[in-house]
Design a protein around this motif. Structure first.
Motif, PDB file in Angstrom:
ATOM      1  N   PHE A 273       0.849  -1.200   0.000  1.00  0.00           N
ATOM      2  CA  PHE A 273       0.000   0.000   0.000  1.00  0.00           C
ATOM      3  C   PHE A 273       0.883   1.248   0.000  1.00  0.00           C
ATOM      4  CE2 PHE A 273      -2.754   3.208   1.999  1.00  0.00           C
ATOM      5  CZ  PHE A 273      -3.883   3.094   1.195  1.00  0.00           C
ATOM      6  N   SER A 274       0.658   2.124  -0.980  1.00  0.00           N
ATOM      7  CA  SER A 274       1.586   3.234  -1.220  1.00  0.00           C
ATOM      8  C   SER A 274       1.139   4.546  -0.581  1.00  0.00           C
ATOM      9  CB  SER A 274       1.747   3.461  -2.726  1.00  0.00           C
ATOM     10  OG  SER A 274       0.527   3.925  -3.285  1.00  0.00           O
ATOM     11  N   ASN A 275       2.086   5.438  -0.455  1.00  0.00           N
ATOM     12  CA  ASN A 275       1.784   6.781   0.017  1.00  0.00           C
ATOM     13  C   ASN A 275       0.897   7.510  -0.985  1.00  0.00           C
ATOM     14  OD1 ASN A 275       2.309   8.981   2.001  1.00  0.00           O
ATOM     15  ND2 ASN A 275       3.211   9.981   0.222  1.00  0.00           N
ATOM     16  N   PHE A 276       1.086   7.225  -2.283  1.00  0.00           N
ATOM     17  CA  PHE A 276       0.237   7.814  -3.322  1.00  0.00           C
ATOM     18  C   PHE A 276      -1.231   7.469  -3.070  1.00  0.00           C
ATOM     19  CE2 PHE A 276      -2.127   6.851  -7.215  1.00  0.00           C
ATOM     20  CZ  PHE A 276      -2.164   8.097  -7.821  1.00  0.00           C
ATOM     21  N   SER A 277      -1.515   6.187  -2.811  1.00  0.00           N
ATOM     22  CA  SER A 277      -2.899   5.759  -2.568  1.00  0.00           C
ATOM     23  C   SER A 277      -3.459   6.415  -1.319  1.00  0.00           C
ATOM     24  CB  SER A 277      -2.956   4.232  -2.428  1.00  0.00           C
ATOM     25  OG  SER A 277      -2.598   3.610  -3.643  1.00  0.00           O
ATOM     26  N   ALA A 278      -2.645   6.490  -0.279  1.00  0.00           N
ATOM     27  CA  ALA A 278      -3.103   7.128   0.962  1.00  0.00           C
ATOM     28  C   ALA A 278      -3.493   8.581   0.715  1.00  0.00           C
ATOM     29  CB  ALA A 278      -2.007   7.041   2.022  1.00  0.00           C
ATOM     30  N   GLN A 279      -2.679   9.301  -0.059  1.00  0.00           N
ATOM     31  CA  GLN A 279      -2.975  10.710  -0.330  1.00  0.00           C
ATOM     32  C   GLN A 279      -4.240  10.866  -1.165  1.00  0.00           C
ATOM     33  OE1 GLN A 279      -1.283  13.197   1.215  1.00  0.00           O
ATOM     34  NE2 GLN A 279      -0.346  11.409   2.201  1.00  0.00           N
ATOM     35  N   GLN A 280      -4.459   9.974  -2.118  1.00  0.00           N
ATOM     36  CA  GLN A 280      -5.670  10.038  -2.942  1.00  0.00           C
ATOM     37  C   GLN A 280      -6.914   9.787  -2.091  1.00  0.00           C
ATOM     38  OE1 GLN A 280      -4.416  11.587  -5.526  1.00  0.00           O
ATOM     39  NE2 GLN A 280      -5.264  10.265  -7.138  1.00  0.00           N
ATOM     40  N   ILE A 281      -6.820   8.855  -1.151  1.00  0.00           N
ATOM     41  CA  ILE A 281      -7.955   8.542  -0.271  1.00  0.00           C
ATOM     42  C   ILE A 281      -8.246   9.705   0.672  1.00  0.00           C
ATOM     43  CG2 ILE A 281      -8.689   7.031   1.616  1.00  0.00           C
ATOM     44  CD1 ILE A 281      -7.088   4.792   0.102  1.00  0.00           C
ATOM     45  N   VAL A 282      -7.188  10.317   1.184  1.00  0.00           N
ATOM     46  CA  VAL A 282      -7.348  11.481   2.063  1.00  0.00           C
ATOM     47  C   VAL A 282      -8.019  12.635   1.303  1.00  0.00           C
ATOM     48  CG1 VAL A 282      -6.081  13.285   3.300  1.00  0.00           C
ATOM     49  CG2 VAL A 282      -5.488  10.878   3.644  1.00  0.00           C
ATOM     50  N   LYS A 283      -7.615  12.834   0.048  1.00  0.00           N
ATOM     51  CA  LYS A 283      -8.228  13.894  -0.771  1.00  0.00           C
ATOM     52  C   LYS A 283      -9.723  13.651  -0.968  1.00  0.00           C
ATOM     53  CE  LYS A 283      -4.110  15.012  -3.521  1.00  0.00           C
ATOM     54  NZ  LYS A 283      -3.492  14.896  -4.870  1.00  0.00           N
ATOM     55  N   ALA A 284     -10.114  12.373  -0.940  1.00  0.00           N
ATOM     56  CA  ALA A 284     -11.523  12.022  -1.111  1.00  0.00           C
ATOM     57  C   ALA A 284     -12.312  12.187   0.180  1.00  0.00           C
ATOM     58  CB  ALA A 284     -11.647  10.591  -1.618  1.00  0.00           C
ATOM     59  N   GLY A 285     -11.639  12.659   1.244  1.00  0.00           N
ATOM     60  CA  GLY A 285     -12.342  12.992   2.477  1.00  0.00           C
ATOM     61  C   GLY A 285     -12.313  11.951   3.564  1.00  0.00           C
ATOM     62  N   ARG A 286     -11.465  10.940   3.456  1.00  0.00           N
ATOM     63  CA  ARG A 286     -11.422   9.894   4.473  1.00  0.00           C
ATOM     64  C   ARG A 286     -10.124   9.959   5.274  1.00  0.00           C
ATOM     65  NH1 ARG A 286     -14.934   4.700   3.973  1.00  0.00           N
ATOM     66  NH2 ARG A 286     -14.862   5.291   6.173  1.00  0.00           N
ATOM     67  N   SER A 287     -10.223   9.578   6.530  1.00  0.00           N
ATOM     68  CA  SER A 287      -9.043   9.414   7.368  1.00  0.00           C
ATOM     69  C   SER A 287      -8.668   7.940   7.370  1.00  0.00           C
ATOM     70  CB  SER A 287      -9.314   9.886   8.798  1.00  0.00           C
ATOM     71  OG  SER A 287      -9.542  11.288   8.820  1.00  0.00           O
ATOM     72  N   ILE A 288      -7.376   7.667   7.498  1.00  0.00           N
ATOM     73  CA  ILE A 288      -6.880   6.289   7.385  1.00  0.00           C
ATOM     74  C   ILE A 288      -6.228   5.859   8.692  1.00  0.00           C
ATOM     75  CG2 ILE A 288      -5.243   4.779   6.175  1.00  0.00           C
ATOM     76  CD1 ILE A 288      -5.538   6.579   3.750  1.00  0.00           C
ATOM     77  N   THR A 289      -6.528   4.633   9.099  1.00  0.00           N
ATOM     78  CA  THR A 289      -5.867   4.042  10.267  1.00  0.00           C
ATOM     79  C   THR A 289      -4.974   2.900   9.789  1.00  0.00           C
ATOM     80  OG1 THR A 289      -7.741   4.562  11.707  1.00  0.00           O
ATOM     81  CG2 THR A 289      -6.188   2.888  12.469  1.00  0.00           C
ATOM     82  N   ILE A 290      -3.683   3.059   9.969  1.00  0.00           N
ATOM     83  CA  ILE A 290      -2.725   1.990   9.655  1.00  0.00           C
ATOM     84  C   ILE A 290      -2.625   1.086  10.880  1.00  0.00           C
ATOM     85  CG2 ILE A 290      -0.389   1.435   8.895  1.00  0.00           C
ATOM     86  CD1 ILE A 290      -1.836   3.198   6.916  1.00  0.00           C
ATOM     87  N   VAL A 291      -2.857  -0.207  10.708  1.00  0.00           N
ATOM     88  CA  VAL A 291      -2.827  -1.134  11.845  1.00  0.00           C
ATOM     89  C   VAL A 291      -1.557  -1.966  11.789  1.00  0.00           C
ATOM     90  CG1 VAL A 291      -4.053  -2.919  13.104  1.00  0.00           C
ATOM     91  CG2 VAL A 291      -5.337  -1.267  11.732  1.00  0.00           C
ATOM     92  N   LYS A 292      -0.709  -1.774  12.808  1.00  0.00           N
ATOM     93  CA  LYS A 292       0.506  -2.584  12.931  1.00  0.00           C
ATOM     94  C   LYS A 292       0.207  -3.809  13.789  1.00  0.00           C
ATOM     95  CE  LYS A 292       3.580  -1.211  11.174  1.00  0.00           C
ATOM     96  NZ  LYS A 292       3.923  -1.263   9.735  1.00  0.00           N
ATOM     97  N   ASN A 293       0.744  -4.916  13.397  1.00  0.00           N
ATOM     98  CA  ASN A 293       0.465  -6.190  14.058  1.00  0.00           C
ATOM     99  C   ASN A 293       1.375  -6.396  15.262  1.00  0.00           C
ATOM    100  OD1 ASN A 293      -0.468  -8.726  14.627  1.00  0.00           O
ATOM    101  ND2 ASN A 293       0.339  -9.709  12.779  1.00  0.00           N
TER     102      ASN A 293
END
Length: 813
Positions: free
Chosen positions: A338-358
């Motif tokens: 999962f890339s930083n590019f995808s994260a930025q595109q999702i954020v631009k669409a108005g969503r916050s992201i939670t990265i889950v570390k195991n």
């Protein structure tokens, strides 16, 4: 006096002196103009001065070199009228531009372009240290930039360049944290499923391959929500992965004839989930979207080849549905890439992201990646199959008759007798999705499988019965997908890879990408439709993804191997390059071009092993001066010399070497005297016997290199060549293979032609003759006997002993 005319690039902002004659061109028009002037030979009659601004410096300099012009950069003039860089690569020209730089603009622009060229050779052909050495060797010592030495500035820029490129590689597989992208730590096995059930949101599981993302989280969540009204949907990039993950009636393969909107749970590939109308209503009602391999899913819907119809407009429609799915109440993404590019595109669409570390204890496995040339890797693959080992091959090459994918399959069949199981799109269309229900068992049933990209995504095989995994990378898959391929076989510790040498330029400009894709399908549509499509926000998202993927491919080998290193692989580079043929051609070329300069450099060069290896590894990027030095090192290394005593000594050696021809002769003498291992090289035993027979028939002393033979002896040799066989090998055929004339056993008017040719071609020896006093009926004095020219024989003995018995270099290196 010649007329002076100034040529400028339009809108470059350059200022010309008052009253000068000037013409303005756009780049392409300027190139065409100069080509036309060269054709008309007006370049000889007029002195053209090419005036460029900052953005056109390198372009202008390359034109000036190509056409022999004067270049003007902010008042500094570079006279390339007599500056010859013949048969040069782009990298050689750029290094030459660095070396002649008088001001910061040409130096900086040349350095930037050169770095972006050289990184394509890292690390297979050049190391980062060698790139730095090449650039600093071409940097003018006297040049200063803002008060600093150019060499200091160059070194800093080089280090910063590679640091930035490595950071960009990290961004391909891990998002950067921010206010909208935060991180939590939970146990995948024991905590995460319950946490997500009670806390809707957008979650990304970005742990390494084999960390339990699918088995411990995605599948349990799907099972949990399948019994509720949440209408969960599992989305995968391929049919193969959806089949392996969910192989019951919830898989869309079992529901093709039904209205899926009434189902309580669905697992589907991304093309069906976004481009099939049956899924649109289901998607609107779904409250849980579980995505396997996000990057590959989004890449798939941006591929016109996977759509029906194959249009950019169809991709845009699929992207709109994809964006709707990403707004689902709960979204869980499982993707190690999962890339930083995808994260930025999702954020631009108005969503916050939670990265889950195991937090579960990781099962670390030390993995090794070995890089081979294509031929070497294929040979090792064949060898392992012949040894009875079970092997896997991944290849993203073409499936055409002579494409790499089919070539590998055919070589395996022909050289091992093993019929590999070929798993590709054709295999899938034959109705064999059940193959993936228990992929591990299928793999263990056969000795060899060849996989196309249908199994790069998500699927996993857990077995100890696979001896080797071989990746043949052909620049079709993204670097991240190549890395994914290596992880499909969880317990395989040793991976081998080779890279296709052919790569083509692909634009990353969004407008050009649009033109490339849209006009194929819309060429009969009006321009207003195309304009509206380009402005469409979902079309822009498609173009963004394509541009991102293409940027990933620009430095393909560097990016791929850096990803492997970042993921903890121990990367080993086997000998990839073999420049011996190219260097051999260079020897002949330099010898003919400037023998005097070659001799002068040879007379003043002391052998340096590290510098020799550096120049040899950088062969395609060397300036003419460095090429001469490389050839001197090659000469010294072969003849085992530290240095030449004087100019005359260097001249004699270079003349004897004769552009490298004599090196082969000395190697033949080595074979004649038994300087090889008969176990490792059994064929050389045959060649040695042929050489000894020739010397015996002609009475040649193989140590003193003297001889005395007559026409009768030559007739014996001719008969030997015509009829003799050694260990089943025909003597005549072996001599032809060594370079002797195909008419070697024919009849000659002068029988001395036969021996003259053989002794010269094989050993570099020069034949002479003593003639009779009396003339024959033709009025000629026939040879009484033949002998070897003593001067050439003495030189051959001298350099043979120097090559094989001197300790000059052995003692110092």
């Amino acid at each position: 006096m010649k007329q002076v005319k100034y040529l400028c690039i339009a809108k470059s902002g350059v200022v010309l002196p008052n009253g000068v004659e000037a013409e303005h061109f756009y780049r392409e028009d300027l190139s065409m103009f100069l080509a036309e002037q060269l054709k008309r030979q007006t370049l000889i009659e007029i002195d053209y001065v090419l005036v460029v601004g900052e953005t056109d410096v390198v372009f202008g300099a390359e034109l000036a070199i190509q056409y022999g012009l004067t270049l003007s950069v902010y008042g500094y003039e570079y006279d390339f009228r007599d500056h010859e860089i013949t048969d040069s690569t782009k990298e050689q020209v750029l290094r030459e531009l660095l070396s002649v730089s008088k001001e910061p603009k040409l130096f900086t622009q040349s350095l930037n372009v050169l770095l972006n060229k050289l990184i394509k050779k890292v690390p297979l052909q050049l190391s980062e240290e060698q790139v730095e050495k090449l650039i600093l060797a071409a940097t003018p010592q006297a040049l200063k930039i803002d008060g600093e030495k150019a060499a200091v500035v160059a070194r800093r820029k080089i280090h910063k360049f590679f640091e930035q490129k490595k950071l960009e590689v990290k961004d391909l597989v891990s998002p950067r944290l921010s206010d909208q992208v935060h991180e939590i730590c939970l146990s995948y096995k024991n905590e995460l499923v319950e946490y997500i059930k009670h806390n809707p949101g957008f979650y990304v599981l970005n742990e390494r391959m084999g960390a339990g993302k699918s088995q411990d989280v995605i599948i349990p969540l799907f099972d949990e929500f399948s019994s509720t009204d949440a209408k969960p949907i599992v989305i995968t990039p391929t049919i193969a992965l959806s089949t392996q993950l969910i192989n019951d009636k919830r898989n869309y393969q079992h529901q093709k004839e039904l209205d899926v909107s009434e189902l309580k749970a669905v697992a589907a590939c991304v093309i069906s989930a976004t481009a099939n109308w049956k899924y649109q209503k289901y998607g609107k009602d779904s409250k849980v979207c579980l995505i396997e391999e996000f990057e590959e899913c989004e890449s798939a819907i941006c591929s016109t080849e996977l759509m029906y119809p194959k249009t950019l407009h169809r991709c845009s429609e699929a992207m709109e549905q994809w964006q709707n799915l990403l707004q689902t109440e709960t979204v869980v993404v499982a993707d190690a890439m999962f890339s930083n590019f995808s994260a930025q595109q999702i954020v631009k669409a108005g969503r916050s992201i939670t990265i889950v570390k195991n937090t579960d204890k990781a099962k670390t496995q030390h993995k090794k990646l070995t890089v081979f040339s294509y031929q070497k890797q294929l040979s090792k693959l064949v060898g392992s199959l012949n040894a009875g080992e079970r092997t896997i091959a991944f290849c993203d090459g073409k499936h055409s008759h002579n494409g790499k994918f089919n070539t590998i399959a055919n070589v395996i069949k022909e050289q091992t007798g093993v019929k590999p199981i070929v798993v590709d799109s054709v295999f899938m269309k034959k109705g064999q999705p059940d193959y993936f229900y228990d992929l591990t068992s299928r793999v263990e049933e056969h000795q060899c499988h060849i996989f196309s990209p249908v199994v790069t995504s998500g699927v996993s095989v857990v077995t100890n019965q696979v001896n080797s995994v071989n990746i043949f990378a052909c620049h079709t898959l993204l670097p991240t997908e190549v890395v994914q391929s290596s992880g499909r076989f969880r317990k395989s510790k040793n991976i081998t890879i080779s890279f296709d040498k052919r790569s083509r330029f692909i634009t990353t400009d969004k407008r050009k990408i649009f033109n490339e894709l849209a006009y194929k399908a819309y060429e009969e549509q009006c321009s207003s439709d195309l304009s509206a499509l380009f402005k469409d926000k979902h079309c822009q998202l498609v173009l963004d993804r394509i541009a991102h993927n293409r940027r990933m491919k620009q430095n393909y080998v560097f990016t791929t191997l850096q990803l492997f290193e970042d993921l903890g692989y121990e990367v080993t580079l086997e000998a990839i390059k073999n420049e011996s043929e190219a260097i051999g051609k260079l020897i002949k070329k330099l010898f003919k071009q400037n023998k005097r300069k070659f001799i002068d450099i040879a007379a003043n060069t002391f052998y340096d092993m590290s510098d020799h290896h550096f120049l040899k590894n950088s062969f395609e990027i060397l300036t003419n001066e460095e090429k001469f030095k490389l050839q001197v090192y090659e000469l010294q290394r072969f003849y085992n010399l530290k240095s030449s005593d004087c100019v005359d000594s260097a001249r004699r050696l270079i003349e004897f070497d004769d552009g490298g021809k004599s090196r082969r002769h000395l190697e033949h003498f080595r074979v004649l005297q038994g300087g090889f291992c008969p176990i490792e090289n059994p064929k050389l035993v045959v060649i040695q016997k042929i050489f000894k027979d020739i010397f015996s028939i002609l009475n040649v002393d193989e140590f003193n290199l003297t001889a005395n033979y007559i026409t009768d002896d030559i007739d014996k040799l001719a008969q030997y060549i015509k009829t003799a066989k050694i260990e089943g090998y025909k003597v005549r055929n072996e001599l032809i293979a060594l370079g002797c004339s195909t008419d070697i056993a024919g009849e000659y008017k002068d029988r001395g032609y036969l021996t003259r040719g053989i002794l010269n071609v094989l050993f570099g020896l020069k034949q002479d003759s003593q003639r009779n006093g009396a003339k024959n009926v033709d009025g000629k004095r026939p040879p009484k006997y033949y002998f070897l020219c003593p001067n050439k024989s003495e030189l051959t003995k001298k350099y043979f002993e120097q090559k094989y018995y001197s300790k000059a270099l052995h003692s110092s290196n």
